[in-house]
Enzyme design. Structure first.
Site, PDB file in Angstrom:
ATOM      1  N   ASP A 211       0.861  -1.186   0.000  1.00 47.99           N
ATOM      2  CA  ASP A 211       0.000   0.000   0.000  1.00 47.99           C
ATOM      3  C   ASP A 211       0.898   1.237   0.000  1.00 47.99           C
ATOM      4  OD1 ASP A 211      -2.131   1.701   0.165  1.00 47.99           O
ATOM      5  OD2 ASP A 211      -2.944   0.901   2.034  1.00 47.99           O
ATOM      6  N   ASP A 222      -3.544   7.325  -3.207  1.00 51.82           N
ATOM      7  CA  ASP A 222      -3.560   6.140  -2.343  1.00 51.82           C
ATOM      8  C   ASP A 222      -3.929   4.942  -3.218  1.00 51.82           C
ATOM      9  OD1 ASP A 222      -3.884   4.250  -0.367  1.00 51.82           O
ATOM     10  OD2 ASP A 222      -5.501   5.300   0.691  1.00 51.82           O
ATOM     11  N   HIS A 291     -12.483   5.187   1.440  1.00 49.91           N
ATOM     12  CA  HIS A 291     -12.653   6.442   2.186  1.00 49.91           C
ATOM     13  C   HIS A 291     -12.433   7.644   1.277  1.00 49.91           C
ATOM     14  CE1 HIS A 291      -8.198   6.565   2.188  1.00 49.91           C
ATOM     15  NE2 HIS A 291      -8.300   5.252   2.383  1.00 49.91           N
ATOM     16  N   HIS A 299      -7.641  10.123   5.496  1.00 51.44           N
ATOM     17  CA  HIS A 299      -9.006   9.648   5.736  1.00 51.44           C
ATOM     18  C   HIS A 299      -9.927  10.838   5.942  1.00 51.44           C
ATOM     19  CE1 HIS A 299      -8.023   5.245   7.127  1.00 51.44           C
ATOM     20  NE2 HIS A 299      -7.707   5.499   5.881  1.00 51.44           N
ATOM     21  N   GLU A 324     -11.012   0.944  -2.131  1.00 46.42           N
ATOM     22  CA  GLU A 324     -10.142  -0.184  -1.777  1.00 46.42           C
ATOM     23  C   GLU A 324     -10.979  -1.331  -1.248  1.00 46.42           C
ATOM     24  OE1 GLU A 324      -7.393   0.390   1.519  1.00 46.42           O
ATOM     25  OE2 GLU A 324      -8.585   2.072   2.248  1.00 46.42           O
ATOM     26  N   GLU A 418      -6.483  -1.309  -4.596  1.00 46.74           N
ATOM     27  CA  GLU A 418      -7.025   0.031  -4.312  1.00 46.74           C
ATOM     28  C   GLU A 418      -6.659   1.015  -5.415  1.00 46.74           C
ATOM     29  OE1 GLU A 418      -6.830   3.174  -0.546  1.00 46.74           O
ATOM     30  OE2 GLU A 418      -5.239   1.680  -0.812  1.00 46.74           O
TER      31      GLU A 418
END
Length: 437
Positions: A211, A222, A291, A299, A324, A418
């Site tokens: 990640d 992300d 998110h 977040h 994700e 993700e």
């Protein structure tokens, strides 16, 4: 004809032949002709001129076919050096559906989209850095490597690509690591990165979630993928990748979160995987979510479920989301476990700290990371020592949030994929999309 004139004619003929035979060395031929001509004019011996030391060619930078700079392997040239002021290319652009399809040609929405070009370009630069860093990881991460070497290898690539090493105060806030590189193994699904002294070495039978976060001016990309070295796990990886793709397709302006979660779960749980002669259904990990992403805040306030639910919250124009998904051969539910490595400053906390070392550490965190997540290795890297007491004090006072690793039952295997999507006024852009996933 004098002797000097005869020599000059012979030299001119010889240089002409050499130049025809070796066109690639034209620069050297010119240098030689100048030296020898000077010797002739001075009445000197041509042989002496030949013995004169030739100039060494200048080292040329690596270039591609069109003459542009070419990236090194491993990547070390900043993207802004490679591309200059050229805007970065958009990711995968997808039209919205139904009544929002007209946004593509609506002049007002097109104007709003152009007004945000600088923001989109920051995300695209981060996405290109992400693609090149993860390409390095996919090509080089192998069983036998330590998790620390993997993490530092990826992070060094990211810092080089954005052109900010983060070693001077505030530098990492301009561009750099969006959050600590997640390297979660097997039953551990998320929030694991090695602390100093970590001795874990990758094994052939491991399933590794990678990640990676990259930010430019606080615009965080992300995106995550999973690596497995034994093909027995391929159906697990395929299930989660397909589920993430389904979530990305379902997402868009005015789409309800519950509908996205339902689409993800339906795809994910249509798969099964056979490991060690036993068949396991792939389960969506129901207490992990995608998110929203805010500037300098990984977040945001909205969550994107990966199972069917009742959340009627809708996605809105201009929002950024990390879609994700996590699949597991275990219970499909995670809990906190193991040593903490991930932290971030709580922007809403205002506490009168009594411990001087805690105050000093908070000042270091604020100036170097702001509200971006960080890990202990990052504090070590900027020269902090003996800070655990102060860090724990900040956590206990709610000034800093800690994020323990999240694990399913031991013996199970988990996977993650993700993408980051931009809900632009005119279309949805999957900014982190690449040829790999």
């Amino acid at each position: 004809m004098t002797a000097a004139e005869e020599i000059a004619v012979q030299l001119e003929q010889k240089l002409h032949v050499d130049a025809v035979d070796s066109p690639a060395n034209g620069d050297h031929a010119d240098d030689a002709s100048e030296d020898e001509a000077e010797a002739v004019e001075a009445g000197g011996d041509a042989t002496a001129a030949k013995k004169k030391k030739k100039k060494k060619p200048k080292k040329k930078k690596k270039t591609g076919a069109n003459g542009a700079l070419k990236q090194t392997d491993p990547p070390t040239i900043p993207l802004t050096t490679l591309y200059g002021n050229t805007p970065f290319a958009p990711g995968l652009e997808e039209d919205y559906k139904d009544e929002n399809l007209s946004r593509k040609t609506n002049e007002e929405k097109r104007h709003l989209d152009r007004m945000a070009n600088d923001t989109w370009n920051d995300f695209r630069q981060g996405a290109e850095a992400h693609r090149q860093a993860r390409r390095w990881a996919k090509d080089n991460v192998k069983p036998g490597m330590s998790l620390t070497d993997v993490a530092e290898g990826i992070e060094n690539r990211v810092r080089a690509l954005v052109g900010h090493d983060g070693l001077t105060e505030g530098d990492s806030l301009i561009a750099g690591i969006g959050f600590p590189t997640g390297l979660s193994l097997n039953h551990c699904a998320a929030h694991y990165t090695p602390n100093a002294g970590n001795k874990i070495v990758l094994k052939h039978e491991d399933v590794l979630k990678v990640d990676i976060g990259v930010h430019v001016n606080g615009r965080i990309v992300d995106s995550a993928f999973t690596m497995a070295f034994d093909p027995v796990y391929d159906p697990l990886l395929e299930a989660v990748k397909a589920a993430t793709d389904a979530g990305v397709r379902a997402a868009g302006i005015d789409v309800r979160m519950c509908d996205i979660g339902e689409a993800i779960q339906e795809v994910m749980e249509s798969y099964e995987v056979e490991i060690g002669g036993k068949t396991f259904p792939v389960k969506a990990i129901r207490n992990l979510n995608g998110h929203s992403i805010n500037q300098y805040q990984i977040h945001g306030s909205k969550s994107v479920p990966i199972v069917k639910g009742r959340d009627q919250t809708k996605m809105e124009e201009g929002e950024i989301f990390a879609i994700e998904t996590f699949g597991s051969t275990g219970k499909g539910y995670v809990r906190d476990d193991m040593e903490v490595s991930h932290y971030s400053r709580n922007p809403d906390a205002h506490v009168d700290l009594r411990l001087t070392s805690a105050k000093n550490l908070l000042n270091v965190i604020t100036k170097n990371f702001g509200t971006l997540p960080f890990c202990r290795r990052y504090l070590d890297r900027i020269g902090q020592e003996k800070y655990l007491l102060a860090l724990n004090n900040l956590v206990n006072n709610g000034v800093v949030n800690s994020y323990p690793p999240l694990v399913d039952i031991k013996g199970s295997f988990t996977a993650q994929y993700e993408h980051t999507i931009l809900l632009r006024p005119t279309c949805k852009e999957v900014v982190s999309k690449g040829d790999d996933y």
